[in-house]
Design an enzyme around this catalytic site. Structure first.
Site, short mmCIF file in Angstrom:
data_model
loop_
_atom_site.label_atom_id
_atom_site.label_comp_id
_atom_site.label_asym_id
_atom_site.label_seq_id
_atom_site.Cartn_x
_atom_site.Cartn_y
_atom_site.Cartn_z
N GLY A 46 -4.60 -9.49 -2.86
CA GLY A 46 -3.71 -8.34 -2.90
C GLY A 46 -2.34 -8.71 -2.39
O GLY A 46 -2.18 -9.70 -1.66
N GLN A 51 5.94 -7.15 1.14
CA GLN A 51 5.69 -8.57 1.45
C GLN A 51 6.63 -9.50 0.69
O GLN A 51 6.73 -10.68 1.02
CB GLN A 51 4.23 -8.95 1.14
CG GLN A 51 3.23 -8.31 2.09
CD GLN A 51 1.82 -8.74 1.77
OE1 GLN A 51 1.17 -8.15 0.92
NE2 GLN A 51 1.34 -9.78 2.43
N CYS A 88 -4.08 -12.33 5.60
CA CYS A 88 -2.90 -11.74 4.98
C CYS A 88 -1.96 -12.87 4.57
O CYS A 88 -1.72 -13.79 5.36
CB CYS A 88 -2.21 -10.80 5.96
SG CYS A 88 -0.72 -10.04 5.31
N LEU A 89 -1.43 -12.78 3.36
CA LEU A 89 -0.52 -13.83 2.90
C LEU A 89 0.76 -13.88 3.75
O LEU A 89 1.44 -14.90 3.76
CB LEU A 89 -0.15 -13.59 1.42
CG LEU A 89 -1.32 -13.77 0.44
CD1 LEU A 89 -0.90 -13.35 -0.96
CD2 LEU A 89 -1.84 -15.20 0.44
N HIS A 130 -5.92 -2.32 3.33
CA HIS A 130 -5.00 -3.34 3.85
C HIS A 130 -3.63 -3.25 3.15
O HIS A 130 -2.59 -3.24 3.81
CB HIS A 130 -5.64 -4.72 3.62
CG HIS A 130 -4.81 -5.89 4.06
ND1 HIS A 130 -5.19 -6.72 5.09
CD2 HIS A 130 -3.63 -6.36 3.61
CE1 HIS A 130 -4.24 -7.65 5.26
NE2 HIS A 130 -3.30 -7.46 4.36
N GLU A 131 -3.66 -3.14 1.82
CA GLU A 131 -2.39 -3.10 1.09
C GLU A 131 -1.64 -1.79 1.33
O GLU A 131 -0.41 -1.79 1.45
CB GLU A 131 -2.61 -3.32 -0.41
CG GLU A 131 -3.25 -4.64 -0.80
CD GLU A 131 -2.60 -5.86 -0.15
OE1 GLU A 131 -1.38 -5.84 0.10
OE2 GLU A 131 -3.32 -6.82 0.14
N HIS A 134 0.32 -1.86 4.46
CA HIS A 134 1.61 -2.55 4.35
C HIS A 134 2.74 -1.58 4.00
O HIS A 134 3.88 -1.75 4.45
CB HIS A 134 1.56 -3.62 3.24
CG HIS A 134 1.03 -4.95 3.69
ND1 HIS A 134 1.64 -5.70 4.66
CD2 HIS A 134 -0.05 -5.66 3.29
CE1 HIS A 134 0.96 -6.84 4.84
NE2 HIS A 134 -0.08 -6.84 4.02
ZN LIG Z 1 -1.45 -8.36 3.93
#
Ligand SMILES: [Zn+2]
Length: 159
Positions: A46, A51, A88-89, A130-131, A134
């Protein structure tokens, strides 16, 4: 489509509340496609627009070969509980366990601006939560337990 640069924990954009998308047009579809390409390139499940420094309510998720491109997503129902590791990226090399609902329903606009309903459980429910966090400037590591460095990155699902 183009790869975008993924910003990392500590960047102020990751702590901002994102603005709703007013109209889904070609520009928004381009962002969704860039997010998708960037997520796939980073082997994540995701990616949220903030991000890549875009403070608009858009996320992409890909679980079990199913791609979700969501605009203005909202969790409308949730039930149960799970407590699994997330990565998380924007927080490379780390993971932690987060309490999430076992199952969620999400309403959002799709890439054509049409209202849609989505349902997810397990990993997909975690990815939705999670997304969407953000979009409100929340990183999982602000509410996780067992926060630790990843020793075997191959097993991780990074979002
Ligand atoms: Zn993330």
């Amino acid at each position: 489509m183009a790869l975008r640069n993924i910003i990392e924990d500590g960047h102020p954009s990751l702590g901002m509340v994102c603005k709703p998308v007013k109209k889904v047009g070609d520009h928004e579809r381009e962002i969704l496609d860039d997010l998708t390409e960037t997520m796939r390139n980073a082997e994540g499940v995701g990616l949220a627009a903030p991000q890549v420094g875009i403070l608009r309510r858009m996320v992409v998720i890909e679980v079990d070969d199913q791609l979700y491109q969501l605009v203005n997503p909202v969790i409308t129902e949730s039930e149960g509980d799970q407590f699994e590791y997330e990565g998380c990226l924007s927080v490379p090399g780390m993971r932690g366990r987060v309490h999430r609902p076992a199952k969620v329903k999400v309403s959002a606009l799709d890439r054509n601006g049409e209202p849609r309903e989505y349902e997810g459980e397990g990993l997909l429910a975690r990815a939705f939560c999670h997304e969407l966090d953000h979009l409100d400037g929340i990183l999982y590591n602000s509410k996780c337990e067992d926060y630790e460095r990843i020793t075997d990155p191959v097993e991780e699902d990074e979002e």
